[in-house]
Design a protein around this motif. Structure first.
Motif, PDB file in Angstrom:
ATOM      1  N   CYS A   1      46.820  33.027  33.788  1.00  0.00           N
ATOM      2  CA  CYS A   1      45.451  33.282  34.258  1.00  0.00           C
ATOM      3  C   CYS A   1      45.473  34.241  35.442  1.00  0.00           C
ATOM      4  N   THR A   2      44.394  35.009  35.584  1.00  0.00           N
ATOM      5  CA  THR A   2      44.314  35.990  36.657  1.00  0.00           C
ATOM      6  C   THR A   2      42.901  35.985  37.241  1.00  0.00           C
ATOM      7  N   VAL A   3      42.806  36.191  38.559  1.00  0.00           N
ATOM      8  CA  VAL A   3      41.512  36.470  39.171  1.00  0.00           C
ATOM      9  C   VAL A   3      41.534  37.935  39.592  1.00  0.00           C
ATOM     10  N   VAL A   4      40.631  38.729  39.044  1.00  0.00           N
ATOM     11  CA  VAL A   4      40.568  40.143  39.384  1.00  0.00           C
ATOM     12  C   VAL A   4      39.440  40.354  40.393  1.00  0.00           C
TER      13      VAL A   4
ATOM     14  N   ALA B   1      33.929  33.497  47.794  1.00  0.00           N
ATOM     15  CA  ALA B   1      33.486  33.727  46.417  1.00  0.00           C
ATOM     16  C   ALA B   1      34.644  33.557  45.429  1.00  0.00           C
ATOM     17  N   ILE B   2      35.856  33.900  45.859  1.00  0.00           N
ATOM     18  CA  ILE B   2      37.024  33.699  44.984  1.00  0.00           C
ATOM     19  C   ILE B   2      37.163  32.212  44.675  1.00  0.00           C
TER      20      ILE B   2
ATOM     21  N   ASN C   1      47.535  33.957  40.971  1.00  0.00           N
ATOM     22  CA  ASN C   1      47.475  35.335  40.473  1.00  0.00           C
ATOM     23  C   ASN C   1      46.149  35.997  40.820  1.00  0.00           C
ATOM     24  N   ILE C   2      46.007  36.349  42.075  1.00  0.00           N
ATOM     25  CA  ILE C   2      44.793  37.034  42.508  1.00  0.00           C
ATOM     26  C   ILE C   2      45.165  38.498  42.756  1.00  0.00           C
ATOM     27  N   ILE C   3      44.486  39.390  42.061  1.00  0.00           N
ATOM     28  CA  ILE C   3      44.813  40.807  42.203  1.00  0.00           C
ATOM     29  C   ILE C   3      43.607  41.556  42.776  1.00  0.00           C
ATOM     30  N   LEU C   4      43.851  42.364  43.799  1.00  0.00           N
ATOM     31  CA  LEU C   4      42.784  43.121  44.453  1.00  0.00           C
ATOM     32  C   LEU C   4      42.930  44.599  44.136  1.00  0.00           C
TER      33      LEU C   4
ATOM     34  N   ASN D   1      48.678  33.187  45.746  1.00  0.00           N
ATOM     35  CA  ASN D   1      49.285  34.514  45.744  1.00  0.00           C
ATOM     36  C   ASN D   1      48.204  35.567  45.652  1.00  0.00           C
ATOM     37  N   VAL D   2      48.208  36.497  46.593  1.00  0.00           N
ATOM     38  CA  VAL D   2      47.238  37.585  46.552  1.00  0.00           C
ATOM     39  C   VAL D   2      48.006  38.899  46.529  1.00  0.00           C
ATOM     40  N   THR D   3      47.753  39.719  45.511  1.00  0.00           N
ATOM     41  CA  THR D   3      48.456  40.996  45.368  1.00  0.00           C
ATOM     42  C   THR D   3      47.466  42.133  45.521  1.00  0.00           C
ATOM     43  N   LEU D   4      47.895  43.152  46.240  1.00  0.00           N
ATOM     44  CA  LEU D   4      47.086  44.363  46.320  1.00  0.00           C
ATOM     45  C   LEU D   4      47.618  45.343  45.280  1.00  0.00           C
ATOM     46  N   GLY D   5      46.724  45.855  44.435  1.00  0.00           N
ATOM     47  CA  GLY D   5      47.139  46.817  43.414  1.00  0.00           C
ATOM     48  C   GLY D   5      47.917  47.958  44.055  1.00  0.00           C
ATOM     49  N   GLU D   6      48.927  48.437  43.359  1.00  0.00           N
ATOM     50  CA  GLU D   6      49.834  49.421  43.947  1.00  0.00           C
ATOM     51  C   GLU D   6      49.083  50.661  44.422  1.00  0.00           C
ATOM     52  N   ASN D   7      48.206  51.150  43.556  1.00  0.00           N
ATOM     53  CA  ASN D   7      47.349  52.249  43.962  1.00  0.00           C
ATOM     54  C   ASN D   7      45.919  51.812  43.687  1.00  0.00           C
TER      55      ASN D   7
END
Lengths: 394, 153
Positions: free
Chosen positions: A146-149, A295-296, A314-317, A346-352
């Protein structure tokens, strides 16, 4: 009918990210701009780079509140994008992936299908949410369930939970704060406190990008900003562009009055972190909505409980706003504080962050099932629009 | 004979105070302003384009495209709908949540923070006339001189 590359258009409300899947994407302003200095021509998309004096730019945007409403403007910009001047393509030979906002209105969707098949003579079309592309990329690189976008763009910020690759509609949340609100608020307070910059959206947007950051401890930073002298580590001067020697403004330390450099500057103090703060507390300007971390959590709580663990991990920004320094850390800290203790976060910032969704499109094109997601010209001519609604999950 | 009374009370009675509705209207206007694209007039608005002016292109070739491209104007007319119309239409097309309207997040559970309308630092006081926040006598002075009941935006 398997092509070796496709054409991807991530059609954002402020910038379009465009290019072939075997090359690097171009970021093109998705607007027409008119300058005071050049009376003869409007600047379409990236033509603005040719404009010598970008002060007082007048914007004509195809999007309103995040949805495509001005089709004449959009058509003009697309004609430019597909032309030799920008990123030429023959859509009757190349599959096209084009993005749309979540919950795009049905008549806008219809218009999209029609314009690409009938005007641009598209052969193979995939209309998809940008968040779907981002989720696809994340899932393929992390192998998660699962992912939170979190897509924080120009018009608004969307939080979209995905369970096993499918978006969970009941959990989708929208915050009506995006880059536009931030820039407009910055213009407003600077115009009141220092210098009238209400007409300078373009310049202040750059100033925002160059000088703002997300505070990790808002109250402590407020105290620092209140100090006088060298203990105030936040206050800086932003040198404004004059379009003779300085083309883009920049941030510099405050200098003593006697060593004045004869540059026109704006003094930025608490503005530097109060502007991005709106993403975390929209109520600061009277928008009665939650901030991103809250809100997340709200979105995840709307999902089935058995998926909560995987969602939090899996939280991706991505999106332009996530590029503020400290954005990821602040989001992580607040989500961590709000989530139950026994879950990992876990919070990830998109590479670009700007082209993250575009890159997702590139990966999706390599999916063995790619063509089953698409609609071909023959199918469209046979069955028309109803099939487009059936196939594309917007 | 003079009666003893407080100067501040006397002063206070003279002051116009905005009612709740007017304050809300102001707040709403301020939020709406954050959505605007431009705050000035189109700089080319007064230009008159003459249709008789000959148009020059870089090459002598005649356009060879089989199908004539429809003009941007055509699509403007073809898909003409305002944002408000679209929202309304969506409400009948997708009446059950989840939809565009239901996706909007609710209010935060955290209390609002208040900032000085002048300097942006935390404020403890509220202007009697208009309800704006301020942090010090100095900022109040600026506020009264510039925005309080004069603000029209």
């Amino acid at each position: 009918m398997s092509e070796t590359f496709c054409y991807i258009l991530d059609n954002g409300a402020y910038t379009a990210k465009v290019g072939f899947s075997n090359a690097e994407p171009k970021v093109v302003p998705n607007c027409i701009m008119k300058a005071k200095s050049e009376r003869r021509r409007p600047f379409i998309g990236s033509q603005i780079d040719e404009c010598r004096d970008a002060s007082g730019l007048y914007y004509i945007l195809p999007f309103q509140k995040g949805f495509l409403t001005n089709w004449d403007t959009q058509k003009t910009i697309w004609d430019f994008i597909f032309s030799k001047e920008c990123c030429p393509v023959n859509l009757s030979e190349t599959p096209l992936i084009v993005t749309e906002p979540i919950f795009n209105f049905s008549s806008v969707q219809e218009a999209m299908t029609e314009i690409f098949f009938e005007e641009y003579e598209c052969q193979t079309l995939l209309r998809i949410n940008a968040t779907d592309l981002a989720e696809y990329q994340y899932r393929k690189t992390h192998n998660n369930e699962c992912t939170v976008v979190v897509d924080s763009g120009y018009s608004f910020t969307y939080i979209v939970p995905y369970i096993k690759g499918k978006k969970y509609r009941e959990g989708i949340r929208r915050i009506d704060v995006g880059g536009k609100v931030l820039t407009n608020h910055m213009k407003e307070i600077l115009s009141y406190r220092q210098l009238n910059v209400m007409e300078e959206s373009y310049v202040i947007n750059q100033a925002k990008e160059d000088s703002c950051f997300v505070s990790q401890d808002f109250m402590a930073d407020m105290e620092i900003a209140k100090r006088k002298g060298p203990t105030n580590t936040i206050v800086k001067d932003y040198v404004l562009p004059d379009y003779t020697t300085i083309r883009r403004g920049f941030l510099r330390d405050v200098v003593r009055p006697d060593e004045d450099l004869e540059q026109q500057t704006l003094r930025l103090n608490n503005e530097r972190f109060c502007i991005p703060e709106l993403l975390f507390r929209p109520s600061d300007v009277g928008i009665p909505q939650m901030g991103i971390p809250e809100a997340i959590i709200n979105s995840i709580e709307a999902c089935p409980e058995e998926n909560m663990e995987s969602l939090l991990e899996n939280i991706i920004l991505y999106g332009g706003n996530t590029m503020f320094r400290g954005f990821r850390d602040r989001t992580y800290n607040e989500v961590r504080a709000l989530a139950l203790d026994h879950y990992d976060v876990n919070v990830t910032l998109g590479e670009n962050p700007v082209t993250y969704a575009w890159e997702g499109g590139k990966m999706m094109f390599r999916d063995p099932e790619f063509y089953s997601f698409c609609l071909t010209r023959e199918e469209y001519e046979e069955e028309g629009r109803p099939l487009a609604f059936e196939r594309f999950d917007i | 004979m003079t009666t003893r009374e407080s100067g501040r009370v006397k002063e206070g009675e003279k002051r116009r105070v905005l009612d709740d509705a007017a304050r809300k209207r102001r707040a709403r206007k301020a939020v709406e302003a954050l959505e605007q694209d431009n705050f000035h007039e189109d700089p080319h608005a007064d230009l008159v384009m003459s249709k008789k002016v000959p148009k020059f292109s870089d090459s002598n070739e005649k356009p060879t495209r089989k199908k004539k491209a429809k003009s941007a104007e055509y699509y403007k007319m073809r898909f003409r709908k305002t944002f408000a119309q679209l929202v309304e239409e969506d409400a009948s097309y997708r009446p059950e949540p989840p939809n565009y309207m239901s996706a909007q997040v609710g209010p935060s559970k955290f209390p609002d923070r208040h900032f000085c309308a002048v300097c942006g630092f935390l404020s403890n006081y509220t202007c009697i006339s208009c309800g704006a926040r301020y942090c010090s006598v100095r900022c109040l002075g600026t506020h009264l001189d510039t925005r309080c009941l004069k603000w029209t935006a």
